[in-house]
Design a protein around this motif. Structure first.
Motif, PDB file in Angstrom:
ATOM      1  N   LYS A  59       0.830  -1.214   0.000  1.00 46.43           N
ATOM      2  CA  LYS A  59       0.000   0.000   0.000  1.00 46.43           C
ATOM      3  C   LYS A  59       0.861   1.260   0.000  1.00 46.43           C
ATOM      4  O   LYS A  59       0.546   2.226  -0.694  1.00 46.43           O
ATOM      5  N   ILE A  60       1.943   1.244   0.753  1.00 51.94           N
ATOM      6  CA  ILE A  60       2.849   2.397   0.789  1.00 51.94           C
ATOM      7  C   ILE A  60       3.482   2.580  -0.586  1.00 51.94           C
ATOM      8  O   ILE A  60       3.499   3.694  -1.133  1.00 51.94           O
ATOM      9  N   LYS A  61       3.984   1.505  -1.158  1.00 48.75           N
ATOM     10  CA  LYS A  61       4.642   1.566  -2.467  1.00 48.75           C
ATOM     11  C   LYS A  61       3.674   2.009  -3.567  1.00 48.75           C
ATOM     12  O   LYS A  61       4.031   2.807  -4.433  1.00 48.75           O
ATOM     13  N   ASP A  62       2.434   1.505  -3.524  1.00 46.98           N
ATOM     14  CA  ASP A  62       1.436   1.829  -4.544  1.00 46.98           C
ATOM     15  C   ASP A  62       0.728   3.163  -4.290  1.00 46.98           C
ATOM     16  O   ASP A  62      -0.144   3.550  -5.056  1.00 46.98           O
ATOM     17  N   ASN A  63       1.094   3.806  -3.189  1.00 51.12           N
ATOM     18  CA  ASN A  63       0.494   5.088  -2.822  1.00 51.12           C
ATOM     19  C   ASN A  63      -1.019   4.969  -2.589  1.00 51.12           C
ATOM     20  O   ASN A  63      -1.779   5.869  -2.925  1.00 51.12           O
ATOM     21  N   THR A  64      -1.449   3.825  -2.030  1.00 53.90           N
ATOM     22  CA  THR A  64      -2.864   3.615  -1.734  1.00 53.90           C
ATOM     23  C   THR A  64      -3.131   3.529  -0.229  1.00 53.90           C
ATOM     24  O   THR A  64      -4.264   3.288   0.187  1.00 53.90           O
ATOM     25  N   ALA A  65      -2.098   3.758   0.580  1.00 53.32           N
ATOM     26  CA  ALA A  65      -2.241   3.666   2.032  1.00 53.32           C
ATOM     27  C   ALA A  65      -3.036   4.859   2.567  1.00 53.32           C
ATOM     28  O   ALA A  65      -2.901   5.986   2.083  1.00 53.32           O
ATOM     29  N   ASN A 108      -3.752   6.779   8.437  1.00 55.65           N
ATOM     30  CA  ASN A 108      -3.385   6.017   9.632  1.00 55.65           C
ATOM     31  C   ASN A 108      -2.398   4.890   9.309  1.00 55.65           C
ATOM     32  O   ASN A 108      -1.555   4.535  10.131  1.00 55.65           O
ATOM     33  N   GLU A 109      -2.472   4.316   8.104  1.00 56.98           N
ATOM     34  CA  GLU A 109      -1.527   3.268   7.696  1.00 56.98           C
ATOM     35  C   GLU A 109      -0.140   3.858   7.450  1.00 56.98           C
ATOM     36  O   GLU A 109       0.874   3.239   7.789  1.00 56.98           O
ATOM     37  N   ILE A 110      -0.092   5.045   6.876  1.00 52.35           N
ATOM     38  CA  ILE A 110       1.195   5.725   6.658  1.00 52.35           C
ATOM     39  C   ILE A 110       1.838   6.046   8.004  1.00 52.35           C
ATOM     40  O   ILE A 110       3.035   5.814   8.199  1.00 52.35           O
ATOM     41  N   THR A 111       1.041   6.537   8.939  1.00 56.31           N
ATOM     42  CA  THR A 111       1.548   6.847  10.283  1.00 56.31           C
ATOM     43  C   THR A 111       2.085   5.588  10.955  1.00 56.31           C
ATOM     44  O   THR A 111       3.182   5.594  11.524  1.00 56.31           O
ATOM     45  N   LEU A 112       1.332   4.499  10.883  1.00 58.83           N
ATOM     46  CA  LEU A 112       1.766   3.236  11.478  1.00 58.83           C
ATOM     47  C   LEU A 112       3.052   2.749  10.816  1.00 58.83           C
ATOM     48  O   LEU A 112       3.981   2.311  11.504  1.00 58.83           O
ATOM     49  N   PHE A 113       3.126   2.828   9.504  1.00 53.84           N
ATOM     50  CA  PHE A 113       4.318   2.396   8.776  1.00 53.84           C
ATOM     51  C   PHE A 113       5.550   3.163   9.264  1.00 53.84           C
ATOM     52  O   PHE A 113       6.593   2.567   9.541  1.00 53.84           O
TER      53      PHE A 113
END
Length: 128
Positions: free
Chosen positions: A21-27, A30-35
């Motif tokens: 999701k991070i790589k595909d820019n679909t996060a 909250n997922e970006i923050t967790l990552f």
């Protein structure tokens, strides 16, 4: 320095999905923050599992259940349901395997019974 590995199947699947999701820019936000929190935690953990900000400590209830000493480290602190990672040393001497990711358990007697723990992937174990 320790190599960070993901337990199977839950943590490995979770991590691969989050990375995709991070790589595909679909996060989501909250997922970006967790990552970002996980990356920061993994860097500190790989250099020094006892890094003061991680507040690493063993969890006796999970150690008994898992059969190996299980450690808990903080992703964040002073927040309701602050994130925690659960990990073990191994399977190789220089490995740390992440076996769980949960909000901070409540202080009830059976709080750690509800935590899902992955197992170590021993497919790439060095027998040296």
């Amino acid at each position: 320095m320790f190599k960070i590995r993901m337990g199977i199947p839950e943590m490995k699947a979770f991590w691969e999905n989050l990375e995709k999701k991070i790589k595909d820019n679909t996060a989501k936000k909250n997922e970006i923050t967790l990552f970002k929190k996980l990356i920061s935690c993994f860097k500190k953990l790989s250099f020094d599992p006892k890094y003061p900000g991680l507040c690493t400590h063993d969890i006796e209830a999970l150690t008994k259940r898992y059969g190996n000493k299980v450690w808990e480290s903080y992703l964040e602190n002073n927040k309701p349901a602050a994130g925690r990672i659960f990990w073990v040393y191994g399977p190789n001497k220089s490995d740390i395997t992440i076996i769980g990711l949960e909000p901070h358990p409540n202080d009830k007697k059976d709080a750690y019974q509800k935590i899902t723990l992955s197992i170590m992937d021993k497919s790439n174990v060095n027998n040296a």
